[in-house]
Design a protein around this motif. Structure first.
Motif, PDB file in Angstrom:
ATOM      1  N   SER A 103     -14.945  -2.360  -0.470  1.00  0.00           N
ATOM      2  CA  SER A 103     -15.803  -3.077  -1.456  1.00  0.00           C
ATOM      3  C   SER A 103     -15.578  -2.654  -2.832  1.00  0.00           C
ATOM      4  N   LYS A 104     -15.405  -1.535  -3.205  1.00  0.00           N
ATOM      5  CA  LYS A 104     -14.940  -1.087  -4.543  1.00  0.00           C
ATOM      6  C   LYS A 104     -13.791  -1.950  -5.077  1.00  0.00           C
ATOM      7  N   LEU A 105     -12.709  -2.028  -4.205  1.00  0.00           N
ATOM      8  CA  LEU A 105     -11.418  -2.576  -4.296  1.00  0.00           C
ATOM      9  C   LEU A 105     -11.559  -4.112  -4.398  1.00  0.00           C
ATOM     10  N   GLY A 106     -12.307  -4.472  -4.084  1.00  0.00           N
ATOM     11  CA  GLY A 106     -12.485  -5.962  -3.827  1.00  0.00           C
ATOM     12  C   GLY A 106     -11.791  -6.466  -2.508  1.00  0.00           C
ATOM     13  N   ILE A 107     -11.576  -5.648  -1.600  1.00  0.00           N
ATOM     14  CA  ILE A 107     -10.930  -6.091  -0.173  1.00  0.00           C
ATOM     15  C   ILE A 107     -11.995  -6.669   0.635  1.00  0.00           C
ATOM     16  N   SER A 108     -11.754  -8.022   1.238  1.00  0.00           N
ATOM     17  CA  SER A 108     -12.468  -8.671   2.136  1.00  0.00           C
ATOM     18  C   SER A 108     -12.523  -8.046   3.623  1.00  0.00           C
ATOM     19  N   SER A 109     -13.523  -8.719   4.404  1.00  0.00           N
ATOM     20  CA  SER A 109     -13.320  -8.183   5.682  1.00  0.00           C
ATOM     21  C   SER A 109     -12.184  -8.377   6.544  1.00  0.00           C
ATOM     22  N   ASN A 110     -11.875  -9.757   6.171  1.00  0.00           N
ATOM     23  CA  ASN A 110     -10.788 -10.263   6.650  1.00  0.00           C
ATOM     24  C   ASN A 110      -9.420  -9.644   6.305  1.00  0.00           C
ATOM     25  N   GLU A 111      -9.368  -9.113   5.135  1.00  0.00           N
ATOM     26  CA  GLU A 111      -8.135  -8.305   4.616  1.00  0.00           C
ATOM     27  C   GLU A 111      -8.191  -7.168   5.345  1.00  0.00           C
ATOM     28  N   ILE A 112      -9.389  -6.192   5.639  1.00  0.00           N
ATOM     29  CA  ILE A 112      -9.521  -5.096   6.388  1.00  0.00           C
ATOM     30  C   ILE A 112      -8.993  -5.289   7.665  1.00  0.00           C
ATOM     31  N   ILE A 113      -9.452  -6.206   8.402  1.00  0.00           N
ATOM     32  CA  ILE A 113      -8.884  -6.591   9.734  1.00  0.00           C
ATOM     33  C   ILE A 113      -7.548  -6.605   9.853  1.00  0.00           C
ATOM     34  N   ASN A 114      -7.015  -7.506   8.940  1.00  0.00           N
ATOM     35  CA  ASN A 114      -5.452  -7.544   8.950  1.00  0.00           C
ATOM     36  C   ASN A 114      -4.807  -6.340   8.775  1.00  0.00           C
ATOM     37  N   LEU A 115      -5.337  -5.487   7.822  1.00  0.00           N
ATOM     38  CA  LEU A 115      -4.709  -4.118   7.631  1.00  0.00           C
ATOM     39  C   LEU A 115      -4.794  -3.309   8.985  1.00  0.00           C
ATOM     40  N   ILE A 116      -6.038  -3.365   9.418  1.00  0.00           N
ATOM     41  CA  ILE A 116      -6.228  -2.619  10.926  1.00  0.00           C
ATOM     42  C   ILE A 116      -4.885  -3.217  11.902  1.00  0.00           C
ATOM     43  N   ASN A 117      -5.057  -4.341  12.072  1.00  0.00           N
ATOM     44  CA  ASN A 117      -3.935  -4.991  12.865  1.00  0.00           C
ATOM     45  C   ASN A 117      -2.446  -4.573  12.645  1.00  0.00           C
ATOM     46  N   GLN A 118      -2.223  -4.358  11.344  1.00  0.00           N
ATOM     47  CA  GLN A 118      -0.926  -4.115  10.834  1.00  0.00           C
ATOM     48  C   GLN A 118      -0.460  -2.657  11.149  1.00  0.00           C
ATOM     49  N   VAL A 119      -1.555  -1.776  11.130  1.00  0.00           N
ATOM     50  CA  VAL A 119      -1.253  -0.500  11.406  1.00  0.00           C
ATOM     51  C   VAL A 119      -1.332  -0.198  12.858  1.00  0.00           C
ATOM     52  N   LYS A 120      -2.060  -0.899  13.604  1.00  0.00           N
ATOM     53  CA  LYS A 120      -1.981  -1.012  15.298  1.00  0.00           C
ATOM     54  C   LYS A 120      -0.520  -1.541  15.685  1.00  0.00           C
ATOM     55  N   GLY A 121      -0.040  -2.418  15.145  1.00  0.00           N
ATOM     56  CA  GLY A 121       1.201  -3.091  15.310  1.00  0.00           C
ATOM     57  C   GLY A 121       2.465  -2.415  15.116  1.00  0.00           C
ATOM     58  N   SER A 122       2.345  -1.465  14.091  1.00  0.00           N
ATOM     59  CA  SER A 122       3.307  -0.678  13.451  1.00  0.00           C
ATOM     60  C   SER A 122       3.471   0.603  14.402  1.00  0.00           C
TER      61      SER A 122
END
Length: 125
Positions: A103-122
């Motif tokens: 929230s402080k960084l202006g990252i949306s929920s969708n962006e968080i989900i995408n980041l999580i999926n990237q980490v899981k996929g890597s």
């Protein structure tokens, strides 16, 4: 079982967490006998009172129960109780700070989900 401890937290808590992990991971089933205090003392080469403190916390929480003269056993519902406790702790320790920082960084929920999926996929889990 690994018989080394880290210095980040007290040994009795680490003993408790080892037994909790065995229950959550299915290595110890409901109504199955848990390792005895003496077995843990012998394996880890630590003080009896230290082991007893960790075990007694599990008894107090209803995760283990004592059969007098026989030993400690895993309570019915222990796995579910531990999973619920860990899910709550996971939320408090990881998800809440993550969302606050995002929230402080202006990252949306969708962006968080995408980041999580990237980490899981890597494979970096």
């Amino acid at each position: 079982m690994n018989n080394s401890f880290n210095n980040d937290k007290p040994i009795f808590i680490q003993i408790r967490e080892i037994i909790e992990d065995q229950i959550v991971n299915g290595l110890l089933s409901e109504e199955e006998q848990a390792p005895s205090t003496n077995q843990l003392v012998s394996f880890y080469k630590i003080n009896h009172a230290t082991v007893a403190k960790g075990i007694n916390q599990l008894v107090d929480e209803g995760i283990l129960y004592k059969k007098r003269g026989i030993g400690m056993f895993v309570s019915k519902g222990a796995k579910d109780k531990l999973r619920d406790k860990r899910r709550k702790a996971f939320s408090d320790e990881y998800v809440v700070p993550l969302v606050q920082e995002a929230s402080k960084l202006g990252i949306s929920s969708n962006e968080i989900i995408n980041l999580i999926n990237q980490v899981k996929g890597s494979g970096n889990q």
